[in-house]
Design a protein around this motif. Sequence first.
Motif, PDB file in Angstrom:
ATOM      1  N   UNK A 234      14.942  -5.611  -4.779  1.00  0.00           N
ATOM      2  CA  UNK A 234      14.307  -4.705  -3.813  1.00  0.00           C
ATOM      3  C   UNK A 234      13.213  -5.454  -3.042  1.00  0.00           C
ATOM      4  N   UNK A 235      12.332  -6.161  -3.766  1.00  0.00           N
ATOM      5  CA  UNK A 235      11.236  -6.854  -3.082  1.00  0.00           C
ATOM      6  C   UNK A 235      11.773  -7.963  -2.177  1.00  0.00           C
ATOM      7  N   UNK A 236      12.743  -8.701  -2.650  1.00  0.00           N
ATOM      8  CA  UNK A 236      13.317  -9.787  -1.852  1.00  0.00           C
ATOM      9  C   UNK A 236      13.821  -9.249  -0.511  1.00  0.00           C
ATOM     10  N   UNK A 237      14.555  -8.142  -0.568  1.00  0.00           N
ATOM     11  CA  UNK A 237      15.138  -7.610   0.663  1.00  0.00           C
ATOM     12  C   UNK A 237      14.105  -6.925   1.551  1.00  0.00           C
ATOM     13  N   UNK A 238      13.131  -6.256   0.937  1.00  0.00           N
ATOM     14  CA  UNK A 238      12.073  -5.654   1.766  1.00  0.00           C
ATOM     15  C   UNK A 238      11.350  -6.752   2.542  1.00  0.00           C
ATOM     16  N   UNK A 239      11.179  -7.907   1.886  1.00  0.00           N
ATOM     17  CA  UNK A 239      10.479  -9.018   2.549  1.00  0.00           C
ATOM     18  C   UNK A 239      11.360  -9.663   3.619  1.00  0.00           C
ATOM     19  N   UNK A 240      12.658  -9.705   3.372  1.00  0.00           N
ATOM     20  CA  UNK A 240      13.553 -10.312   4.363  1.00  0.00           C
ATOM     21  C   UNK A 240      13.770  -9.401   5.571  1.00  0.00           C
ATOM     22  N   UNK A 241      13.683  -8.093   5.335  1.00  0.00           N
ATOM     23  CA  UNK A 241      13.935  -7.122   6.415  1.00  0.00           C
ATOM     24  C   UNK A 241      12.664  -6.288   6.606  1.00  0.00           C
ATOM     25  N   UNK A 242      11.690  -6.827   7.384  1.00  0.00           N
ATOM     26  CA  UNK A 242      10.361  -6.191   7.469  1.00  0.00           C
ATOM     27  C   UNK A 242      10.409  -4.756   7.990  1.00  0.00           C
ATOM     28  N   UNK A 243      11.427  -4.421   8.809  1.00  0.00           N
ATOM     29  CA  UNK A 243      11.459  -3.027   9.299  1.00  0.00           C
ATOM     30  C   UNK A 243      11.682  -2.052   8.156  1.00  0.00           C
ATOM     31  N   UNK A 244      12.377  -2.496   7.088  1.00  0.00           N
ATOM     32  CA  UNK A 244      12.578  -1.594   5.942  1.00  0.00           C
ATOM     33  C   UNK A 244      11.283  -1.502   5.125  1.00  0.00           C
ATOM     34  N   UNK A 245      10.563  -2.618   5.048  1.00  0.00           N
ATOM     35  CA  UNK A 245       9.256  -2.607   4.355  1.00  0.00           C
ATOM     36  C   UNK A 245       8.315  -1.621   5.059  1.00  0.00           C
ATOM     37  N   UNK A 246       8.307  -1.692   6.408  1.00  0.00           N
ATOM     38  CA  UNK A 246       7.414  -0.797   7.172  1.00  0.00           C
ATOM     39  C   UNK A 246       7.775   0.661   6.944  1.00  0.00           C
ATOM     40  N   UNK A 247       9.071   0.925   6.955  1.00  0.00           N
ATOM     41  CA  UNK A 247       9.506   2.317   6.792  1.00  0.00           C
ATOM     42  C   UNK A 247       9.092   2.838   5.407  1.00  0.00           C
ATOM     43  N   UNK A 248       9.217   1.985   4.413  1.00  0.00           N
ATOM     44  CA  UNK A 248       8.836   2.400   3.055  1.00  0.00           C
ATOM     45  C   UNK A 248       7.315   2.603   2.981  1.00  0.00           C
ATOM     46  N   UNK A 249       6.578   1.660   3.599  1.00  0.00           N
ATOM     47  CA  UNK A 249       5.114   1.787   3.590  1.00  0.00           C
ATOM     48  C   UNK A 249       4.707   3.126   4.223  1.00  0.00           C
ATOM     49  N   UNK A 250       5.319   3.430   5.380  1.00  0.00           N
ATOM     50  CA  UNK A 250       4.961   4.675   6.075  1.00  0.00           C
ATOM     51  C   UNK A 250       5.242   5.893   5.197  1.00  0.00           C
ATOM     52  N   UNK A 251       6.387   5.862   4.525  1.00  0.00           N
ATOM     53  CA  UNK A 251       6.732   7.012   3.678  1.00  0.00           C
ATOM     54  C   UNK A 251       5.705   7.176   2.548  1.00  0.00           C
ATOM     55  N   UNK A 252       5.374   6.064   1.908  1.00  0.00           N
ATOM     56  CA  UNK A 252       4.446   6.121   0.775  1.00  0.00           C
ATOM     57  C   UNK A 252       3.052   6.530   1.240  1.00  0.00           C
ATOM     58  N   UNK A 253       2.640   5.945   2.381  1.00  0.00           N
ATOM     59  CA  UNK A 253       1.299   6.215   2.905  1.00  0.00           C
ATOM     60  C   UNK A 253       1.151   7.695   3.252  1.00  0.00           C
ATOM     61  N   UNK A 254       2.220   8.257   3.829  1.00  0.00           N
ATOM     62  CA  UNK A 254       2.155   9.650   4.278  1.00  0.00           C
ATOM     63  C   UNK A 254       2.254  10.639   3.111  1.00  0.00           C
ATOM     64  N   UNK A 255       2.637  10.142   1.931  1.00  0.00           N
ATOM     65  CA  UNK A 255       2.932  11.075   0.831  1.00  0.00           C
ATOM     66  C   UNK A 255       1.685  11.526   0.077  1.00  0.00           C
ATOM     67  N   UNK A 256       0.522  11.002   0.464  1.00  0.00           N
ATOM     68  CA  UNK A 256      -0.739  11.421  -0.160  1.00  0.00           C
ATOM     69  C   UNK A 256      -0.688  11.319  -1.691  1.00  0.00           C
ATOM     70  N   UNK A 257      -0.380  10.110  -2.147  1.00  0.00           N
ATOM     71  CA  UNK A 257      -0.117   9.899  -3.575  1.00  0.00           C
ATOM     72  C   UNK A 257      -1.409   9.728  -4.365  1.00  0.00           C
ATOM     73  N   UNK A 258      -1.382  10.046  -5.642  1.00  0.00           N
ATOM     74  CA  UNK A 258      -2.537   9.783  -6.510  1.00  0.00           C
ATOM     75  C   UNK A 258      -2.780   8.280  -6.578  1.00  0.00           C
ATOM     76  N   UNK A 259      -4.026   7.879  -6.638  1.00  0.00           N
ATOM     77  CA  UNK A 259      -4.355   6.456  -6.757  1.00  0.00           C
ATOM     78  C   UNK A 259      -5.224   6.253  -7.975  1.00  0.00           C
ATOM     79  N   UNK A 260      -5.298   5.108  -8.593  1.00  0.00           N
ATOM     80  CA  UNK A 260      -4.612   3.896  -8.159  1.00  0.00           C
ATOM     81  C   UNK A 260      -3.104   3.914  -8.445  1.00  0.00           C
ATOM     82  N   UNK A 261      -2.646   4.733  -9.413  1.00  0.00           N
ATOM     83  CA  UNK A 261      -1.214   4.700  -9.722  1.00  0.00           C
ATOM     84  C   UNK A 261      -0.565   6.036  -9.391  1.00  0.00           C
TER      85      UNK A 261
END
Length: 517
Positions: free
Chosen positions: A327-354
């Motif tokens: 998963x990490x290898x491909x997210x790094x190779x295909x940055x548009x998928x990394x961005x899309x995942x980041x946006x989804x996670x960022x928008x989800x208002x998740x508990x932090x740090x975990x």
Amino acid sequence: MGSFLELNVPIVLLVCAGLGLITLQLCRTWWRLRQIPGPLPAKITNFQRMVWVGTKRSHLILQDMHEKYGDVVRIGPNMVSFGNPKAIPTVYPMRPGFPKSDFYVTLRPYTRGGGALHAIFNTTDEKLHKQIKNPIAPFFSMTSTTSYEVLVEDVLKCLVKQFDQRFAGNYEVFDLGQWLQFFAFDVMGTLTFSKRYGFLDQGRDVEGMLGTIAAFMRVGAPMTQIPWLDYALRKNRFADFFQRLLHQTASLSILGFVGKAIKEKQDKLEKGEAKSRDDADGRKDFLTRYIEVQKNNPEIPSWAPTAWTFSNVIAGSDSVGSVMRTIMHNLLLYPQTMERLYDELHAANLSRPFPKYSEVSNLPYLDACVQEGSRMHPPFALPFERIVPEGGVTVLGHFLPAGTVVGGSPYVVNRHKPTFGQDAEVWRPERWLVDDPAARKRMEQGNLTFGAGRRVCLGKHVGILEIKKIIPILVLDYKINIVDPEKFAVENSWFFFQTGLYSQIQKRPEAAIDNQA
Ligand code: HEM
């Protein structure tokens, strides 16, 4: 001349008879499955497929074979491979009666006193499988799995600390893939024995355990294709003596580790130490549960806790690390998928740090990345072999008589274009976000990475929990870039190893703020 022939007539006759018998035997071997297409050498000897596995790229060779010969290919005198997911329910049914082949016997570690050790994933005896799987299956249910979340977080804390101290501030290039493997092993150590092996703390392969497992697989993989060779060369008293002399007893050192951990745990339980800790915070590890189950059920053999623990270590560590790496290898190779995942996670208002598992388990794009990662690089990548039962069976229109060995390689099946799309070779998580539920279901059921049917992976929920816990942290907290991507390499020795995911990481400025919130 005449006298030479006269003298040697008996020898000539003997040689002719021998050659005749060999030819007859080869013809009989070929005849049995003559209707199944495949390369000629593979129809008369298993050495061909053993050589393929020896190349460490047999997944590609098998894929070529399927492209050339079709969905069903004969790859050994008695071995048939399928490449179309439609065969999955036939070859891997839920009911008993379609047992695993001797392929799995080669995956058993050899013990001096008791021969080869059966474990849930490698036993070919269906009665024994039921006997040793049923008592512990509840520990792997979806509900039980979430109770392990807090233990996974302990290890995540350690990973984040190490990343921040070692790599985040200084642009140091390191092998992210190796660290993900360290993480997966330390999680399994924590879940199983309540202690990390120390891979993360020390940043290295402690006591050479990872190397040991890799060595066990590298030597064993070609033998899976000719199991009697494994017995002849490795799993007997004579061979064992020489392997010990040459210090080539990889499986034994894993068993030694497991045996030591069990002994320590038993001592603690007897003194009441482990028990009080479990009761205090509900962190009951697998080994404590295994020992309790065995103690309360005299019908369970005394070696069962060793076998269960061995299963966790062997089946549940490298596999999880491998999917995380993909998963990490491909997210790094295909940055548009990394961005899309980041946006989804960022928008989800998740508990932090975990983020809590309940918050991330159903996020569509994260889920699509996990599905796609497991599809593209299955951690176990040789055909999962089964023996056709009495009466025979028809697989994708080909009748296979009783006793034939048949199996699908997840690497090949997961790239079946009519099921997964013409771009099945490529990383595209979006393929899982289709509107048509039937198409999505077809893909889920066609993904053979976790096996299928009666012998489907027992630890699937645990593995997915671990993956969905770590990926959001890596994506939300760090900016990662891949260095020398051409150095990334894979090697198929039944375990589908990956090396060289060189990367640099920086802590995202917003991560620190999120983490304080
Ligand atoms: C992403 C992670 C994982 C993958 C891809 C995976 C894959 C598989 C596959 C393909 C099989 C069946 C092999 C066959 O038919 O020959 C299997 C079986 C098994 N796995 Fe996993 N596994 C993973 C994680 C785990 C974890 C975390 C555990 C333990 C905690 C585990 C425990 C087992 C056991 C006990 C079996 C044997 C089941 C049986 O024969 O009834 N696995 N796994």
